[in-house]
Design an enzyme around this catalytic site. Structure first.
Site, PDB file in Angstrom:
ATOM      1  N   CYS A 173       0.955  -1.245   0.200  1.00 43.90           N
ATOM      2  CA  CYS A 173       0.020   0.096   0.098  1.00 43.90           C
ATOM      3  C   CYS A 173       1.009   1.302   0.005  1.00 43.90           C
ATOM      4  CB  CYS A 173      -0.929   0.045   1.237  1.00 43.90           C
ATOM      5  SG  CYS A 173      -2.115  -1.336   1.293  1.00 43.90           S
ATOM      6  N   ASP A 206       2.414   2.529   2.505  1.00 43.37           N
ATOM      7  CA  ASP A 206       2.943   3.046   3.707  1.00 43.37           C
ATOM      8  C   ASP A 206       2.957   1.844   4.904  1.00 43.37           C
ATOM      9  OD1 ASP A 206       2.890   5.622   3.745  1.00 43.37           O
ATOM     10  OD2 ASP A 206       0.621   6.125   3.436  1.00 43.37           O
ATOM     11  N   CYS A 226       5.955   8.404   3.113  1.00 42.90           N
ATOM     12  CA  CYS A 226       6.327   9.890   2.608  1.00 42.90           C
ATOM     13  C   CYS A 226       6.649  10.798   3.931  1.00 42.90           C
ATOM     14  CB  CYS A 226       5.257  10.469   1.941  1.00 42.90           C
ATOM     15  SG  CYS A 226       3.793  10.727   3.345  1.00 42.90           S
ATOM     16  N   CYS A 232      -1.801   9.741   6.963  1.00 43.53           N
ATOM     17  CA  CYS A 232      -0.581   9.440   7.792  1.00 43.53           C
ATOM     18  C   CYS A 232      -0.669   9.346   9.273  1.00 43.53           C
ATOM     19  CB  CYS A 232       0.647  10.457   7.386  1.00 43.53           C
ATOM     20  SG  CYS A 232       0.936  10.297   5.581  1.00 43.53           S
TER      21      CYS A 232
END
Ligand code: FES
Length: 274
Positions: free
Chosen positions: A35, A37, A61, A105
């Site tokens: 995915c 992450d 990220c 996130c």
């Protein structure tokens, strides 16, 4: 181009607590490389239930790194009970905000924390709950519903920002819209059905008889319904109530409150001469 706060940039360029806590007694891993992450959170909780140390490893990220760094800073020194209350919004707030496209996130951080705390309590790792709605990112209906509820989301775009669901081929968009509609409907306040005037008068009379008169009659008083105009209930006080100085208070604090509770929330009670 996304706008990052200075604090996000700072935590991305100088992440705090990167790595793995030695002899961690709370470990949470979420996300997957597929995915894009993944986050591993390791904590050392002391005998008093206080988080002595917290570290993270992530594949993600700038916002994922900054969120994980912020989370570990927030956790150190907190009790387990305090840590349980940290929400994804708290993580974003700590950083002075995240671009809306990057809120997922902070959600990843919250999920890693939940996973680490359940590991600390000795609970078995949770099976994936619910059905996968978004195949591209492996996101389930339960995760989407939770994000909608906790962050008050109203559009597919927002759901994508918070969960990544819908951010690929878009074939799950209709399913996400249905989930939004279902949660919204569940959370909508229950509306009282409108009453016709005849129903309203009947219910007022029944409530007077059942809930109000017996109490007034105990003190030698009574009340009579004179008319109902819209939401105005016109009454006359009888017996002891007619001469009582506190009759106005009785009408609003007792009679009106009871009628609002049992008949209609917008009723007002007015005294008229008999
Ligand atoms: S299935 Fe959800 S974006 Fe492809």
């Amino acid at each position: 181009m996304w706008e990052y706060t200075d604090k996000v940039k700072e935590h991305f360029l100088n992440p705090r607590n990167a790595g793995e806590v030695e002899e961690a007694n709370a470990v949470g891993e979420v996300g997957s490389m597929a995915c894009g992450d993944a986050l591993k959170l390791t904590l050392k909780v002391d005998d008093d239930g206080k988080i002595e140390d917290a570290k993270f490893q992530t594949f993600g990220c700038a916002s994922a790194i900054a969120s994980a760094s912020a989370l570990t800073e927030m956790l150190k020194g907190k009790s387990v009970q305090e840590a349980e209350k940290i929400t994804n919004q708290d993580i974003a707030d700590f950083l002075g905000g995240l671009p809306k496209e990057k809120m997922h996130c902070s959600v990843l951080g919250r999920q890693a924390l939940e996973s680490a705390l359940s590991n600390y309590r000795g609970e078995a790792p949770k099976e994936q709950e619910g059905e996968v709605v978004c195949e591209c990112f492996g996101v389930t209906d339960k995760e989407i519903e939770k994000a909608i509820r906790e962050n008050n989301l109203t559009s597919v775009e927002e759901v994508t920002n918070y969960t990544k669901a819908g951010g690929g081929c878009e074939s799950c968009h209709d399913a996400i819209r249905e989930l939004i509609a279902r949660v919204r409907e569940e959370e909508a306040p229950i509306k009282k059905p409108k009453l016709s005037n005849i129903q309203k008068i009947k219910m007022i009379e029944e409530t007077l008889e059942r809930e109000i008169r017996p109490s007034l009659q105990q003190d030698g008083g009574d009340i009579e319904l004179v008319d109902v105009i819209g939401n105005r209930v016109l009454v006359s006080s009888l017996g002891a109530c007619a001469v009582c100085k506190a009759s106005e208070l009785t009408l609003t604090h007792f009679v009106e409150a009871k009628l609002r509770e049992h008949v209609w929330p917008e009723l007002t009670v007015e005294e008229v001469p008999k």
